[in-house]
Motif scaffolding. Structure first.
Motif, short mmCIF file in Angstrom:
data_model
loop_
_atom_site.label_atom_id
_atom_site.label_comp_id
_atom_site.label_asym_id
_atom_site.label_seq_id
_atom_site.Cartn_x
_atom_site.Cartn_y
_atom_site.Cartn_z
N VAL A 1 16.61 24.67 -35.23
CA VAL A 1 16.51 24.50 -36.68
C VAL A 1 17.60 23.55 -37.15
CG1 VAL A 1 15.47 26.78 -37.03
CG2 VAL A 1 17.95 26.54 -37.08
N ASP A 2 17.46 23.06 -38.38
CA ASP A 2 18.44 22.13 -38.93
C ASP A 2 19.63 22.90 -39.52
OD1 ASP A 2 17.41 23.24 -41.20
OD2 ASP A 2 16.45 21.42 -41.94
N ALA A 3 20.51 22.15 -40.20
CA ALA A 3 21.74 22.76 -40.71
C ALA A 3 21.44 23.85 -41.73
CB ALA A 3 22.63 21.68 -41.34
N VAL A 4 20.48 23.61 -42.62
CA VAL A 4 20.15 24.62 -43.63
C VAL A 4 19.59 25.88 -42.96
CG1 VAL A 4 18.72 25.08 -45.66
CG2 VAL A 4 19.75 22.83 -45.36
N GLY A 5 18.75 25.70 -41.95
CA GLY A 5 18.22 26.85 -41.23
C GLY A 5 19.30 27.64 -40.52
N LYS A 6 20.26 26.94 -39.91
CA LYS A 6 21.37 27.63 -39.26
C LYS A 6 22.17 28.45 -40.26
CE LYS A 6 22.24 24.37 -35.45
NZ LYS A 6 21.09 23.45 -35.66
N ALA A 7 22.42 27.87 -41.45
CA ALA A 7 23.18 28.58 -42.46
C ALA A 7 22.44 29.84 -42.92
CB ALA A 7 23.46 27.66 -43.65
N LYS A 8 21.13 29.76 -43.07
CA LYS A 8 20.36 30.94 -43.47
C LYS A 8 20.48 32.05 -42.43
CE LYS A 8 16.84 28.46 -46.15
NZ LYS A 8 15.40 28.10 -46.23
N ILE A 9 20.39 31.68 -41.16
CA ILE A 9 20.48 32.67 -40.09
C ILE A 9 21.87 33.30 -40.06
CG2 ILE A 9 20.44 32.96 -37.58
CD1 ILE A 9 18.29 30.75 -37.54
N LEU A 10 22.91 32.48 -40.22
CA LEU A 10 24.27 33.02 -40.20
C LEU A 10 24.53 33.95 -41.37
CD1 LEU A 10 26.25 29.82 -39.10
CD2 LEU A 10 25.72 31.83 -37.72
N ARG A 11 24.01 33.60 -42.55
CA ARG A 11 24.19 34.49 -43.70
C ARG A 11 23.46 35.82 -43.49
NH1 ARG A 11 23.20 29.73 -46.70
NH2 ARG A 11 21.13 30.51 -47.26
#
Length: 441
Positions: free
Chosen positions: A258-268
């Motif tokens: 996934v892209d950066a936004v997807g990574k951030a969603k998963i981490l949150r």
């Protein structure tokens, strides 16, 4: 009785569409009230009279429509006498040409021309009216006027035109025409390029939108899969060793796709679900222990995380993402791009930020170490952390880029100046003048 019979006989011949019936019924609104009829007339007689009037009105409307339709079609009629005279004049003209008699030929030609013009004029008028709009007719007359005007000037204004100069001008105009043609060709090619570029941009936008939808569906499926994996039927955390391994495997796989936004969603999602936090475990069963306040008890020293990020984010691009309140403690963030990130209240203790890019990031209340600033130091591979004094509890910030970071606290600024090295000290807002370089390089 005669009125009734006439109405019955006329009804089958005057059937109208529903829309016309609707209009006709409005004209006789209230006519169906029998109580308002004059004495001596029955309801059947009144209805018959209404039907007769309707049939007469329908017949009149039909005749008007036919007359209007026939009036819109223009026909050109020519009398037989005029045709015979025209044929006779044509014959006289041919005979005059054959016997070489000018008087006979000219007379026949004049009569033939006159009659032919009279016959063709109505048809020509209709053809021009139907094929050309008033604006087009005006433009044609204007162009003819310009041509005739130029011819008149050339003919009747002597000495004003030098034909040698005119020949040169004609050559210049010819060259100018070729240049204009080339310019038009270039303009057409440029317009084709612009249209093709716009279509390509729109196609790329549609592709990006479709990719975003597909990525969001993948992330939602991951969320549901992790929830089903680590929770039991009662909704309690039930992460056995094999389940934790599967959860880490799924997380590592999706973070790489996934892209950066997807990574951030998963981490949150993982942070707010306490799946990245070290939890205190039962010594025999290995299950997470409640803290007595509706949550799970944390254990920074010996706790076990449901998902250990490890090196999953090393070298990742998280630029411009929202990472507020995320727990990235002890994660390997070597050369990760955190520029323009929102790291408000993020937990970065013991994280490896070696050569990480933190430029323009918001570091308000971000936790980089535990304990006292005087005794805090970066993590060590050889010795365990001391959370009481802060030794070996801090993040590794060597050679990190802190250019234009926002809202960095004084404690974090001093800690970074102590342990980031000479190269990174130059990028810290506010400078590191008078602050000791404890890293020594």
């Amino acid at each position: 009785m005669s009125t009734e019979s006439n109405s019955q006989s006329s009804q089958p011949d005057n059937i109208q569409p529903r829309s016309e019936d609707k209009w006709q019924s409005d004209e006789f609104e209230g006519a169906g009230d029998v109580s308002q009829l004059p004495n001596g007339l029955s309801a059947q007689q009144v209805n018959s009279a209404i039907a007769l009037v309707q049939s007469q009105q329908n017949t009149t409307a039909l005749q008007q429509a036919r007359s209007s339709f026939s009036g819109s079609t223009t026909t050109v009629t020519v009398k037989t006498r005029a045709l015979l005279i025209t044929l006779l004049s044509i014959t006289i003209t041919v005979v005059g040409i054959a016997i070489n008699q000018p008087i006979v030929g000219i007379s026949g030609t004049a009569v033939t021309l006159f009659l032919s013009v009279i016959i063709l004029f109505p048809w020509l008028k209709v053809a021009i009216t139907e094929s050309l709009t008033p604006q087009q007719r005006a433009l044609i007359v204007a162009f003819l006027g310009i041509i005739v005007t130029v011819a008149g000037l050339v003919k009747f204004v002597p000495g004003t035109i030098n034909w040698d100069v005119s020949g040169t001008l004609a050559e210049w105009f010819g060259a100018l025409g070729q240049i204009l043609i080339a310019v038009i060709a270039v303009y057409i090619a440029w317009r084709q390029y612009v249209i093709s570029k716009d279509l390509t941009i729109q196609q790329n936008l549609l592709t990006i939108q479709q990719n975003n939808i597909t990525q969001q569906q993948t992330i939602d499926t991951y969320f549901q899969g992790i929830s089903d994996l680590v929770l039991d039927e009662e909704g309690l955390l039930e992460d056995w060793p094999q389940e934790r391994l599967l959860a880490e495997g799924r997380t590592g796989a999706i973070l790489g796709s996934v892209d950066a936004v997807g990574k951030a969603k998963i981490l949150r999602f993982l942070s707010r679900s306490k799946l990245l936090t070290p939890l205190k475990r039962d010594g025999h069963l290995g299950r997470a222990i409640f803290n007595g306040s509706g949550g799970y008890l944390e254990d920074l020293v010996a706790g076990v995380r449901v998902i250990d990020l490890g090196v999953m984010l090393a070298g990742a691009n998280l630029s411009g993402t929202d990472l507020r309140w995320t727990d990235l403690s002890e994660a390997n963030l070597v050369r990760v791009n955190l520029s323009h990130c929102d790291l408000v209240k993020a937990n970065l203790y013991r994280a490896i930020l070696y050569e990480a890019n933190l430029s323009n990031a918001d570091l308000n209340a971000t936790q980089l170490f535990y304990g006292s600033l005087e005794t805090a130091s970066p993590r060590s591979r050889l010795h365990p952390p001391d959370y009481r004094t802060g030794e070996r509890t801090g993040a590794v910030v060597e050679n990190a880029n802190f250019t234009n970071v926002k809202r960095m606290s004084e404690h974090n600024r001093h800690y970074c100046c102590h342990w980031c090295g000479e190269k990174s000290r130059k990028t810290i807002p506010g400078g590191c003048e008078g602050i000791e370089n404890k890293l020594g390089r």
